[in-house]
Write an enzyme that holds these catalytic residues in place. Structure first.
Site, PDB file in Angstrom:
ATOM      1  N   GLY A 222     -35.509  -4.096  12.950  1.00 52.49           N
ATOM      2  CA  GLY A 222     -36.889  -4.272  13.377  1.00 52.49           C
ATOM      3  C   GLY A 222     -37.822  -4.349  12.178  1.00 52.49           C
TER       4      GLY A 222
ATOM      5  N   GLY B  30     -21.672  -1.903  19.642  1.00 54.31           N
ATOM      6  CA  GLY B  30     -20.257  -1.789  19.305  1.00 54.31           C
ATOM      7  C   GLY B  30     -19.460  -3.063  19.536  1.00 54.31           C
TER       8      GLY B  30
ATOM      9  N   LYS C 155     -23.332 -14.219  19.320  1.00 52.48           N
ATOM     10  CA  LYS C 155     -22.938 -12.796  19.370  1.00 52.48           C
ATOM     11  C   LYS C 155     -21.638 -12.553  18.592  1.00 52.48           C
ATOM     12  CE  LYS C 155     -22.611  -8.624  21.293  1.00 52.48           C
ATOM     13  NZ  LYS C 155     -22.953  -7.752  20.171  1.00 52.48           N
TER      14      LYS C 155
ATOM     15  N   ASN D 189     -29.463   0.290  17.650  1.00 50.35           N
ATOM     16  CA  ASN D 189     -28.506  -0.148  18.658  1.00 50.35           C
ATOM     17  C   ASN D 189     -27.121   0.324  18.275  1.00 50.35           C
ATOM     18  OD1 ASN D 189     -26.347  -2.428  18.172  1.00 50.35           O
ATOM     19  ND2 ASN D 189     -28.043  -2.871  16.773  1.00 50.35           N
TER      20      ASN D 189
ATOM     21  N   ASN E 155     -27.523  -6.800   7.413  1.00 47.53           N
ATOM     22  CA  ASN E 155     -27.244  -6.262   8.738  1.00 47.53           C
ATOM     23  C   ASN E 155     -28.076  -4.983   8.902  1.00 47.53           C
ATOM     24  OD1 ASN E 155     -25.934  -5.486  11.218  1.00 47.53           O
ATOM     25  ND2 ASN E 155     -24.121  -6.607  10.584  1.00 47.53           N
ATOM     26  N   THR E 156     -27.838  -4.228   9.986  1.00 45.14           N
ATOM     27  CA  THR E 156     -28.690  -3.065  10.280  1.00 45.14           C
ATOM     28  C   THR E 156     -28.407  -1.884   9.346  1.00 45.14           C
ATOM     29  OG1 THR E 156     -27.049  -2.379  11.908  1.00 45.14           O
ATOM     30  CG2 THR E 156     -28.928  -3.624  12.723  1.00 45.14           C
TER      31      THR E 156
ATOM     32  N   GLY F  64     -34.027 -11.153  14.326  1.00 43.77           N
ATOM     33  CA  GLY F  64     -33.169 -10.360  15.198  1.00 43.77           C
ATOM     34  C   GLY F  64     -33.943  -9.562  16.218  1.00 43.77           C
TER      35      GLY F  64
ATOM     36  N   CYS G 289     -20.868  -4.484  10.502  1.00 45.68           N
ATOM     37  CA  CYS G 289     -21.282  -3.825  11.744  1.00 45.68           C
ATOM     38  C   CYS G 289     -21.111  -2.319  11.596  1.00 45.68           C
ATOM     39  CB  CYS G 289     -20.480  -4.315  12.937  1.00 45.68           C
ATOM     40  SG  CYS G 289     -20.920  -3.441  14.445  1.00 45.68           S
TER      41      CYS G 289
END
Lengths: 304, 246
Positions: free
Chosen positions: A217, A71, A44, A68, A192-193, A265, A130
């Site tokens: 996803g 944070g 994490k 998500n 990353n997302t 992920g 992030c």
């Protein structure tokens, strides 16, 4: 048949790595299966100080994925080293990937100095992507200059391989990846997302308390694949491909695009056995496509 | 410990216009306490649906769910012999190993179901709880007889006063001058907040939150408690009143 791959001297039995933020510190998944079958896993995202994260709701469902907005909730680097890593040692006997995040260059340096001293950490993944925190997080990953600065700073305090985890929420990911490579990065992890949003029709307001969050996803797989392909064409350092992988077929495809290893992920949250299932299915799928050694297919799609 | 497996639907019937009762057959060995929940995979939906366990024995699980969105709408169309992919054994559940003589079990609407296996467990422990059930209207009432068949005293509130006390569950407690030394509650957040602030005794409250995984991996459902951040799916869904910051 050979499934093992090598990430800058870190030998993995297979290329399957659960992605940071979907696997905690390993503890939750050991109840489902023996996680020593994994290539490794990325723990994490961890920061210098403990963080309580964003308000709830932090999760919104999407077609073939989720948003998500956790944070970077984490207990802080001291607690991870004091509590999480000793616990992890009792059930995971392979090198782990330390995912480090920060709000200033000094914080990145602080955390990397700490994990550098941990023998169980085989590789450092620097999260400059992030989307769920203000001032920091993704802001380091959205310009080539700041990405290079973080890379250089981190490289100066550790001898462990450093991979920079990049954000897809940029105009030119190749330029940022190149800047990291030139600043001394040993490898790149992407993506990353994606920054996304949902609105609740009944309540007429965003589902997520923070309004927006990171979309991941299977829906994002083609975007991740494209970016891995582009970056691997431009860079000469290994790539961990991440984004929407949900099957052994996806793993092969991502490796053909140029990834040396892959991270899984969002699918861990839907099916906690997904990594185990993919590892078990890989030999069969390799045979189907005439692959004897996974290393033979890394970036092979570039030949055409 | 958790278990993922396929479960076969034995029955799936409406109890009211929007509340359904589904009985599933399969291995329940990882369900260890009343108040735990399951995560149900829904075809063509990415996230599983967390539903609290109403009742269980060694090879069956009873779920009571409210049809709210597309996931629960789909569930309501399923027929006996259809199968569902479930994660079971999730969450901490209610702790019944507490010195108590007369607990109140307070449920609001679809928060009532997990109190059923709790009431069962308490009666096995020779404790006779009083059940307080809150609904909006008379036609929403379910499971009154089931609780009564356990030998429990069941008190009801409805917003319009058509059955039982007019108002809320708190009005039931006040109007009946109930004596109690502990409480358990599950229901909408405003109800839980009022209970936290008005009931003098310690108690356990089961919370609800949007979840990612349901087993502690994603930190999607974390809440701030007096003893730090806790995951509703893992350290919860049941929390001590004294630990909550509601």
């Amino acid at each position: 048949m050979n499934l093992s791959v090598n990430l800058c001297g870190l030998k993995l039995d297979n290329p399957i790595i659960p992605a940071s933020g979907t696997f905690g510190y390993g503890n939750e998944f050991k109840d489902f299966y023996d996680i020593n079958i994994l290539g490794s896993f990325a723990f994490k995202g961890t920061t210098k100080e403990p963080r309580s994260g964003n308000p709830t709701p932090r999760i919104a469902e999407c077609t073939n994925g989720l948003i998500n907005s956790v944070g970077l909730q984490n207990p802080g680097i001291e607690s991870v080293i004091k509590h999480e890593l000793p616990l992890l040692r009792t059930f995971f006997h392979k090198p782990v990937i330390a995912n480090i995040s920060g709000f200033s260059i000094d914080e990145f340096i602080y955390c990397c100095e700490k994990v550098d001293k941990e023998p169980q950490v085989g590789l450092i993944e620097v999260n400059i992507s992030c989307p769920n925190v203000k001032y920091g997080g993704m802001s380091f990953g959205t310009t080539a200059d700041s990405a290079a600065q973080v890379t250089q700073a981190v490289k100066s305090v550790t001898t462990k391989p450093v991979f920079i985890k990049l954000s897809p929420n940029v105009t030119d990911i190749v330029a940022i990846a190149k800047a990291c490579e030139n600043a001394g990065a040993d490898g790149i992890c992407l993506i990353n997302t994606l920054f996304g949003m949902r609105i609740d029709l009944n309540r007429r307001q965003p589902v997520i308390a923070n309004k927006m969050g990171g979309f991941s996803g299977p829906a994002i797989f083609p975007i991740a694949l494209r970016m891995v392909y582009q970056v691997s064409q431009a860079c000469n350092i290994p790539i961990i491909g991440c984004g929407g992988i949900s099957s052994a077929h996806d793993v092969i495809e991502m490796m053909m695009a140029g990834a040396t290893a892959v991270q899984i992920g969002a699918m861990n949250l839907k099916n906690p056995y997904i990594c185990k299932e993919i590892i078990e299915q890989l030999p069969e799928v390799m045979e189907k496509f005439g692959i004897e050694n996974l290393n033979d297919i890394i970036g092979i799609a570039h030949q055409h | 410990m958790f278990k993922k497996g396929l479960y076969t639907i034995v029955s799936n019937q409406p109890l009211t216009k929007t509340i359904y009762k589904m009985v599933l057959q399969g291995d329940t060995c990882y369900i260890t306490a009343p108040g735990q929940f399951v995560e149900i995979e829904i075809p063509n939906k990415f996230l599983r649906r967390p539903i609290s366990v109403c009742d269980y024995d060694k090879d069956s699980i009873t779920l009571i769910y409210k049809v709210i969105g597309e996931g629960t709408s789909f569930m309501s169309t399923l027929l006996p012999n259809n199968t569902l992919d479930l994660l079971t054994g999730l969450g901490n559940g209610f702790n019944t190993d507490i010195p108590q003589k007369q607990p109140l079990l307070i449920g609001g609407g679809v928060g009532i179901p997990p109190l059923f296996s709790l009431a069962k467990q308490l009666t096995i422990n020779k404790i006779q709880p009083t059940i307080i059930m809150g609904f909006n209207y008379a036609d929403e009432i379910f499971y009154r007889k089931e609780f009564e068949s356990l030998g429990c005293n069941v008190l009801i509130s409805t917003l319009d006063g058509s059955v039982g006390t007019k108002g809320y569950v708190t009005d039931v407690i006040q109007n009946n001058q109930l004596t109690y030394d502990y409480f358990y509650a599950c229901g909408p957040l405003p109800m839980l907040k009022v209970l936290c602030h008005t009931l003098p005794t310690e108690g356990q409250l089961s919370l609800e939150e949007r979840m990612g995984c349901g087993f502690g991996a994603c930190m999607g459902c974390s809440i701030e408690t007096k003893s730090g951040m806790k995951r509703v799916c893992k350290e919860g869904p049941v929390f001590l009143k004294s630990d909550l910051k509601l």
